[in-house]
Design a protein around this motif. Structure first.
Motif, mmCIF file in Angstrom:
data_model
loop_
_atom_site.group_PDB
_atom_site.id
_atom_site.type_symbol
_atom_site.label_atom_id
_atom_site.label_comp_id
_atom_site.label_asym_id
_atom_site.label_seq_id
_atom_site.Cartn_x
_atom_site.Cartn_y
_atom_site.Cartn_z
ATOM 1 N N LEU A 1 0.849 -1.179 0.000
ATOM 2 C CA LEU A 1 0.000 0.000 0.000
ATOM 3 C C LEU A 1 0.889 1.235 0.000
ATOM 4 O O LEU A 1 1.828 1.323 0.783
ATOM 5 N N THR A 2 0.597 2.158 -0.886
ATOM 6 C CA THR A 2 1.323 3.423 -0.927
ATOM 7 C C THR A 2 0.346 4.537 -0.585
ATOM 8 O O THR A 2 -0.736 4.610 -1.166
ATOM 9 N N GLU B 1 4.283 0.787 12.348
ATOM 10 C CA GLU B 1 3.272 1.534 13.106
ATOM 11 C C GLU B 1 2.000 1.703 12.272
ATOM 12 O O GLU B 1 0.889 1.551 12.780
ATOM 13 N N VAL B 2 2.161 2.005 10.985
ATOM 14 C CA VAL B 2 0.999 2.145 10.097
ATOM 15 C C VAL B 2 0.235 0.823 10.019
ATOM 16 O O VAL B 2 -0.995 0.804 10.098
#
Length: 82
Positions: free
Chosen positions: A4-5, A31-32
């Motif tokens: 995912l960007t 963390e994301v």
């Protein structure tokens, strides 16, 4: 696993993310992943297998009871009405 960007993250959000990641001893990317997982997959979700096992224990079902239920189950495909 998917990639995912995320583009155009405001600088203040990125700084806060890096600070939170550091406080948790993780990379910003880790963390994301944690934030997304916590937001989208509740920890109190129902796990069907666990619920069925608990129900079996609550009802005090034996292996023989389960075998009887399985043998009584009609596996004939249902015909469509009309």
């Amino acid at each position: 696993m998917a990639n995912l960007t995320v583009r155009n993250v405001p600088d203040d959000v990125h700084r806060a993310l890096r600070a939170q990641a550091k406080a948790h001893g993780r990379s910003a990317e880790a963390e994301v992943r944690q934030i997304l997982g916590d937001a989208l997959i509740p920890s109190n979700r129902l796990h069907l297998g666990d619920a069925l096992a608990a129900l079996g224990r609550q009802l005090d079902l034996s292996d023989e009871d389960v075998d009887a239920l399985e043998s009584a189950h009609d596996l004939t495909p249902q015909s469509s009405p009309g």
